[in-house]
Design a protein around this motif. Structure first.
Motif, PDB file in Angstrom:
ATOM      1  N   VAL A   1     -14.476  13.883   0.710  1.00 44.94           N
ATOM      2  CA  VAL A   1     -14.387  13.451   2.109  1.00 44.94           C
ATOM      3  C   VAL A   1     -14.090  11.956   2.179  1.00 44.94           C
ATOM      4  CG1 VAL A   1     -15.687  13.119   4.243  1.00 44.94           C
ATOM      5  CG2 VAL A   1     -15.864  15.279   3.005  1.00 44.94           C
ATOM      6  N   GLY A   2     -14.814  11.167   1.373  1.00 47.88           N
ATOM      7  CA  GLY A   2     -14.594   9.718   1.385  1.00 47.88           C
ATOM      8  C   GLY A   2     -13.180   9.336   0.977  1.00 47.88           C
ATOM      9  N   CYS A   3     -12.638  10.028  -0.024  1.00 47.84           N
ATOM     10  CA  CYS A   3     -11.259   9.747  -0.451  1.00 47.84           C
ATOM     11  C   CYS A   3     -10.261  10.107   0.652  1.00 47.84           C
ATOM     12  CB  CYS A   3     -10.947  10.521  -1.728  1.00 47.84           C
ATOM     13  SG  CYS A   3     -11.877   9.967  -3.170  1.00 47.84           S
ATOM     14  N   ALA A   4     -10.520  11.222   1.341  1.00 52.24           N
ATOM     15  CA  ALA A   4      -9.639  11.625   2.449  1.00 52.24           C
ATOM     16  C   ALA A   4      -9.693  10.602   3.582  1.00 52.24           C
ATOM     17  CB  ALA A   4     -10.041  13.004   2.949  1.00 52.24           C
ATOM     18  N   GLU A   5     -10.884  10.116   3.893  1.00 52.16           N
ATOM     19  CA  GLU A   5     -11.022   9.096   4.938  1.00 52.16           C
ATOM     20  C   GLU A   5     -10.304   7.810   4.539  1.00 52.16           C
ATOM     21  OE1 GLU A   5     -15.380  10.488   6.748  1.00 52.16           O
ATOM     22  OE2 GLU A   5     -15.276   9.025   5.110  1.00 52.16           O
ATOM     23  N   THR A   6     -10.373   7.458   3.267  1.00 49.73           N
ATOM     24  CA  THR A   6      -9.692   6.244   2.796  1.00 49.73           C
ATOM     25  C   THR A   6      -8.188   6.340   3.022  1.00 49.73           C
ATOM     26  OG1 THR A   6     -11.384   5.934   1.081  1.00 49.73           O
ATOM     27  CG2 THR A   6      -9.309   4.753   0.796  1.00 49.73           C
ATOM     28  N   TRP A   7      -7.610   7.484   2.635  1.00 46.62           N
ATOM     29  CA  TRP A   7      -6.169   7.628   2.786  1.00 46.62           C
ATOM     30  C   TRP A   7      -5.754   7.698   4.255  1.00 46.62           C
ATOM     31  CZ3 TRP A   7      -1.752   6.611   0.919  1.00 46.62           C
ATOM     32  CH2 TRP A   7      -1.559   6.515  -0.462  1.00 46.62           C
ATOM     33  N   LEU A   8      -6.552   8.351   5.079  1.00 48.52           N
ATOM     34  CA  LEU A   8      -6.205   8.414   6.496  1.00 48.52           C
ATOM     35  C   LEU A   8      -6.265   7.019   7.116  1.00 48.52           C
ATOM     36  CD1 LEU A   8      -5.442  10.023   8.972  1.00 48.52           C
ATOM     37  CD2 LEU A   8      -7.861  10.611   9.298  1.00 48.52           C
ATOM     38  N   GLY A   9      -7.263   6.235   6.729  1.00 47.33           N
ATOM     39  CA  GLY A   9      -7.326   4.856   7.207  1.00 47.33           C
ATOM     40  C   GLY A   9      -6.117   4.053   6.758  1.00 47.33           C
ATOM     41  N   ARG A  10      -5.703   4.289   5.519  1.00 45.77           N
ATOM     42  CA  ARG A  10      -4.541   3.577   4.988  1.00 45.77           C
ATOM     43  C   ARG A  10      -3.276   3.917   5.775  1.00 45.77           C
ATOM     44  NH1 ARG A  10      -2.368  -0.775   2.810  1.00 45.77           N
ATOM     45  NH2 ARG A  10      -0.692  -0.360   1.321  1.00 45.77           N
ATOM     46  N   VAL A  11      -3.076   5.189   6.095  1.00 43.57           N
ATOM     47  CA  VAL A  11      -1.878   5.592   6.845  1.00 43.57           C
ATOM     48  C   VAL A  11      -1.923   5.030   8.267  1.00 43.57           C
ATOM     49  CG1 VAL A  11      -0.638   7.571   7.798  1.00 43.57           C
ATOM     50  CG2 VAL A  11      -1.438   7.629   5.429  1.00 43.57           C
ATOM     51  N   HIS A  12      -3.087   5.055   8.901  1.00 43.39           N
ATOM     52  CA  HIS A  12      -3.214   4.411  10.223  1.00 43.39           C
ATOM     53  C   HIS A  12      -2.800   2.941  10.139  1.00 43.39           C
ATOM     54  CE1 HIS A  12      -4.831   7.596  12.630  1.00 43.39           C
ATOM     55  NE2 HIS A  12      -5.955   7.722  11.944  1.00 43.39           N
TER      56      HIS A  12
ATOM     57  N   LEU B   1      -0.752   1.486   7.965  1.00 46.49           N
ATOM     58  CA  LEU B   1       0.694   1.352   7.768  1.00 46.49           C
ATOM     59  C   LEU B   1       1.469   1.660   9.044  1.00 46.49           C
ATOM     60  CD1 LEU B   1       0.999   3.010   4.238  1.00 46.49           C
ATOM     61  CD2 LEU B   1       1.145   0.563   4.793  1.00 46.49           C
ATOM     62  N   ARG B   2       0.904   2.481   9.913  1.00 47.92           N
ATOM     63  CA  ARG B   2       1.532   2.785  11.195  1.00 47.92           C
ATOM     64  C   ARG B   2       1.265   1.696  12.233  1.00 47.92           C
ATOM     65  NH1 ARG B   2       2.724   7.941  12.864  1.00 47.92           N
ATOM     66  NH2 ARG B   2       1.523   7.627  14.775  1.00 47.92           N
ATOM     67  N   GLY B   3       0.447   0.709  11.877  1.00 46.03           N
ATOM     68  CA  GLY B   3       0.138  -0.383  12.784  1.00 46.03           C
ATOM     69  C   GLY B   3      -1.012  -0.108  13.723  1.00 46.03           C
ATOM     70  N   ASP B   4      -1.709   0.996  13.558  1.00 44.06           N
ATOM     71  CA  ASP B   4      -2.856   1.337  14.405  1.00 44.06           C
ATOM     72  C   ASP B   4      -4.123   0.804  13.736  1.00 44.06           C
ATOM     73  OD1 ASP B   4      -4.758   2.401  16.056  1.00 44.06           O
ATOM     74  OD2 ASP B   4      -3.972   4.451  16.025  1.00 44.06           O
ATOM     75  N   HIS B   5      -4.360  -0.496  13.915  1.00 44.32           N
ATOM     76  CA  HIS B   5      -5.450  -1.148  13.204  1.00 44.32           C
ATOM     77  C   HIS B   5      -6.826  -0.697  13.677  1.00 44.32           C
ATOM     78  CE1 HIS B   5      -2.679  -4.722  11.885  1.00 44.32           C
ATOM     79  NE2 HIS B   5      -2.420  -3.579  11.240  1.00 44.32           N
ATOM     80  N   ASP B   6      -6.969  -0.373  14.934  1.00 40.51           N
ATOM     81  CA  ASP B   6      -8.276   0.092  15.425  1.00 40.51           C
ATOM     82  C   ASP B   6      -8.665   1.413  14.756  1.00 40.51           C
ATOM     83  OD1 ASP B   6      -8.681  -2.065  17.101  1.00 40.51           O
ATOM     84  OD2 ASP B   6      -7.719  -1.098  18.825  1.00 40.51           O
ATOM     85  N   ALA B   7      -7.716   2.352  14.694  1.00 39.01           N
ATOM     86  CA  ALA B   7      -7.991   3.627  14.026  1.00 39.01           C
ATOM     87  C   ALA B   7      -8.212   3.408  12.532  1.00 39.01           C
ATOM     88  CB  ALA B   7      -6.840   4.601  14.251  1.00 39.01           C
ATOM     89  N   ALA B   8      -7.448   2.483  11.944  1.00 41.36           N
ATOM     90  CA  ALA B   8      -7.606   2.185  10.521  1.00 41.36           C
ATOM     91  C   ALA B   8      -8.980   1.603  10.240  1.00 41.36           C
ATOM     92  CB  ALA B   8      -6.518   1.214  10.070  1.00 41.36           C
TER      93      ALA B   8
ATOM     94  N   MET C   1     -11.712   4.391  10.487  1.00 41.05           N
ATOM     95  CA  MET C   1     -11.693   5.326   9.363  1.00 41.05           C
ATOM     96  C   MET C   1     -12.072   4.636   8.058  1.00 41.05           C
ATOM     97  SD  MET C   1     -11.495   8.495   8.856  1.00 41.05           S
ATOM     98  CE  MET C   1     -10.954   8.892  10.525  1.00 41.05           C
ATOM     99  N   SER C   2     -11.681   3.370   7.891  1.00 47.93           N
ATOM    100  CA  SER C   2     -12.037   2.648   6.665  1.00 47.93           C
ATOM    101  C   SER C   2     -13.538   2.408   6.589  1.00 47.93           C
ATOM    102  CB  SER C   2     -11.285   1.318   6.593  1.00 47.93           C
ATOM    103  OG  SER C   2      -9.890   1.537   6.475  1.00 47.93           O
ATOM    104  N   ARG C   3     -14.149   2.120   7.722  1.00 49.19           N
ATOM    105  CA  ARG C   3     -15.603   1.948   7.726  1.00 49.19           C
ATOM    106  C   ARG C   3     -16.312   3.257   7.365  1.00 49.19           C
ATOM    107  NH1 ARG C   3     -15.935  -2.035  13.029  1.00 49.19           N
ATOM    108  NH2 ARG C   3     -16.161  -3.987  11.834  1.00 49.19           N
TER     109      ARG C   3
END
Length: 743
Positions: A601-612, A614-621, A624-626
């Motif tokens: 789960v933690g690895c999946a959250e890390t990658w989703l935060g990373r993609v957010h 890269l898309r410029g959605d820093h709030d979502a990133a 998810m990173s937290r």
């Protein structure tokens, strides 16, 4: 309350206390009523004498310490309200009859009657047993319907009639598969856990006291006979059991056999483990009925638990579970019957068990996990022991017995030791030494009768060696070993294996080959390998869509494909990451105690935060990173020494810090420092690890060129000096990433 009731009440209060506590409790009452205390002391002496003579140690349905059958000749009693049909069994304390209630419900049940001439102390214990049973309401425990006195003044109790057989006899008579036996035993463990939750220690768990009946095709176990049970303080770490040895010796825990031993609910866990072994293996682990009593006692107290036959399904996991249930030291046993039930559920669901394999190897690894600073040294000692073990076996290879012993040793080393040290931080040298040792021993061995196991072992050893080479950037050697592993595997199993284990291993080898190509920047070949593995997993899921193991494989397959989608289609990458997180969370929800599922789960959250990000959605990133840092932090807290856990935790911390830097947050520098120190600690433990070094380098590279409004100038200078210290040139300011210089 009349005199007899007073005596019963006081006796029932003190009978299960330690001897000193009995005396103290009675001394308090001595001045108030010395005659009452004297009578209770007399009953206690009689109780001790009766126990020494085997009176309480005998089961109701059998008369010896090892269960047997010795009918007691006596007239059938008259029980008010019940018609006794025939005798079901008898023992030294009484008999059990099949009966029928006369009114209001005409149903068959079991009527247990105390035999004539027993002491008042026996009556009190009989009544206390029934009181215990009335506290228990569970489908896995025989239900009490009624209690009273026979016409000639003997206590009786009417209980649920279990039209079944002892659990081992039932399994044999009905030809139950191993999986069906485990399911029945899981239900037994849950029933025992319910009994324990009421503060009751059974003390006489054995096959004869677990009857199994069949109803509508279901095998329903019932725990019976609480004649040896006591109420125990759940809050106490242990309770002194006194000098009475109560129960059936062949199923007693070592501490239960000791005079003045200390014991708690984990004694029943040991008994459950012995029953589980007998249920699966078909024989008692320490001889049971086939050995003299002294030999059984010595076996329980001193002998290691035998390993199951290698042909038993789920044998490796079951050996680990049995070792944890039957450990001589109760502190290393499962802490509750529910833990044992959960382990059986994991086996049936195809999930990893929490128990580790028995023996010196797991003990050394366990010590490393308890003391991470000593982990590397412990592993080196472990490898030395392993080397000596295999060397001694090879000295006598001409003997078939010695060759078999060598195979057993290699199996333990591959299946458990190698698996353990693959996870340990600071174990590169130990892993390489052990992998090369095992590879040389496998080269010297013929495949033997179990050719499948031999080639699976070679595969695991070669991929371990290649993983070390890959982390040292010996990429050509790593690719070569992975190609050899895949080629050998396919030469034996074929390119499209049919067995589940072989299919999973081929997919694993394909993914690992893709990882090696990726490290060599051969991205097209890596993508082909990942796609082939992904297609195989999807084919498996088409046939078994709810299979947890395949779904877990799907999660990691998504992770391998995500970087390729990031390069070509961020929207597709986002969909991929969201689906991966959904699957990972559903798997974790089904097994929240499984740390590998939490890690996923933690690895999946890390990658989703990373993609957010890269898309410029820093709030979502940021959100998810937290979450990723928190999730992976929980996994690291549980198992700090796992290299992969800490490595991914550092990546999550790094992504969080980078997001905060991009947002010009005042928290950015603190987050960057947190990530840096975690990376420094991991690199200190693993100085030759490219992965550990790359984590620290990525953090220092960004910190060295960060604007002074988020990273102080003196800190940026320190980051540049740190890069030089670990052998890298600091990047010029012109190399700062766009997201860092353009808020």
């Amino acid at each position: 309350m009349n005199r007899v009731q007073q005596i019963r009440a006081l006796f029932g209060t003190v009978v299960d206390l330690p001897t000193e506590a009995q005396s103290e409790a009675l001394d308090v009452r001595a001045n108030d009523d010395p005659e009452l205390v004297a009578e209770v002391r007399r009953l206690l002496r009689a109780s001790e004498q009766a126990s020494e003579e085997g009176f309480l140690a005998e089961p109701l349905l059998g008369s010896g310490i090892i269960p047997g059958d010795r009918p007691v000749a006596e007239a059938r009693p008259d029980v008010p309200g019940y018609e006794l049909i025939d005798r079901l069994g008898s023992g030294s304390t009484g008999a059990v009859y099949r009966g029928r209630s006369i009114s209001p419900l005409q149903r068959e049940l079991a009527v247990k009657v105390l035999r004539p001439g027993l002491s008042e102390q026996a009556r009190i214990r009989f009544e206390r047993e029934q009181q215990m049973l009335t506290q228990i309401n569970h489908p896995g425990v025989a239900q009490v319907y009624d209690a009273g006195m026979t016409d000639d003044g003997r206590p009786f109790v009417a209980v649920e009639l279990i039209d079944g057989q002892p659990i081992t006899s039932h399994a044999s008579a009905h030809g139950l598969t191993v999986e069906e036996r485990l399911a029945v035993m899981q239900a037994v463990c849950e029933a025992v856990h319910h009994i324990h939750s009421k503060g009751i220690l059974h003390r006489d768990l054995k096959p004869e006291n677990i009857l199994v009946a069949t109803s509508d095709g279901e095998h329903a176990p019932k725990v019976i006979d609480f004649g040896a049970s006591i109420v125990i303080d759940d809050d106490a770490a242990a309770q002194t059991l006194g000098t009475r040895i109560v129960g059936t010796v062949a199923y007693m825990a070592p501490e239960q056999l000791e005079s003045h031993g200390r014991g708690d609910l984990r004694m029943d866990i040991f008994s459950l483990g012995v029953i589980l072994f007998e249920l699966v293996a078909g024989s008692h682990p320490f001889g049971g009925r086939t050995e003299p009593l002294g030999a059984v006692v010595r076996g329980i107290q001193e002998a290691p638990l035998p390993r199951l036959d290698r042909r038993v399904p789920h044998g490796r996991d079951l050996n680990a579970v049995l070792a944890a249930a039957c450990d001589k030291d109760p502190n290393r046993r499962y802490p509750s019957a529910q833990h044992l039930a959960d382990e059986l559920r994991r086996i049936l669901a195809g999930r990893p068990v929490e128990a580790s394999s028995p023996g010196v190897f797991s003990h050394v690894c366990a010590a490393g996990r308890r003391h991470p600073g000593l982990a590397a040294a412990s592993v080196l000692v472990l490898v030395l022991v392993a080397t000596l073990s295999v060397g001694l076996v090879l000295a006598n290879r001409e003997s078939n017995r010695q060759r078999e012993a060598m195979r057993e040793t290699v199996t333990v080393l591959v299946d458990r030791v190698l698996e353990e040290i693959n996870e340990l931080s600071g174990a590169h040298d130990a892993r390489e030494r052990l992998a090369r040792l095992l590879l040389s021993r496998l080269d010297a061995m013929s495949p033997g009768a179990d050719r499948d196991e031999y080639y699976l072992q070679r595969s695991r050893v070669l991929t371990t060696l290649s993983a070390i080479q890959l982390d040292r950037r010996e990429i050509d050697a790593a690719i070569e070993n992975r190609l050899i592993a895949l080629s050998e595997f396919e030469s034996h199993f074929g390119a499209d294996p049919t067995s589940r284990v072989a299919r999973e291993e081929r997919i694993r080898l394909t993914i690992l080959l893709g990882d090696a190509y990726n490290a060599d920047k051969r991205r097209a070949e890596a993508f082909d390998a990942y796609e082939a593995a992904h297609a195989s997993i999807m084919d498996a899921l088409a046939a078994s869509p709810d299979d947890a193991s395949w779904l877990d494989g799907l999660c990691w397959s998504y992770e391998r494909l995500t970087p390729f989608l990031v390069d070509s289609d961020l929207d597709a990458a986002l969909r991929n990451c969201r689906e991966r997180l959904r699957v990972a969370r559903s798997l974790h929800d089904a097994a929240p105690e499984n740390r590998l599922r939490l890690f996923s789960v933690g690895c999946a959250e890390t990658w989703l935060g990373r993609v957010h990000f890269l898309r410029g959605d820093h709030d979502a990133a940021l959100d998810m990173s937290r979450r990723a840092v928190e999730t992976l932090g929980a996994a690291v807290d549980a198992e700090y020494d796992r290299f992969a856990f800490r490595s991914r935790w550092i990546i999550a911390k790094t992504h969080l810090a980078f997001t905060l830097l991009a947002m010009r947050s005042p928290d950015a520098f603190a987050a960057l420092e947190d990530a840096r120190w975690s990376a420094v600690r991991l690199m200190d433990e693993n100085p030759d690890s490219y992965i550990a070094t790359s984590h620290l380098r990525a953090i220092l590279n960004v910190g060295a060129v960060a604007p002074p409004d988020v990273v102080p100038a003196h800190a940026a200078e320190a980051y540049r000096d740190a890069l030089i210290a670990i052998g890298f040139d600091p990047p010029p300011p012109s190399k700062a990433p766009a997201w860092l210089v353009e808020p």
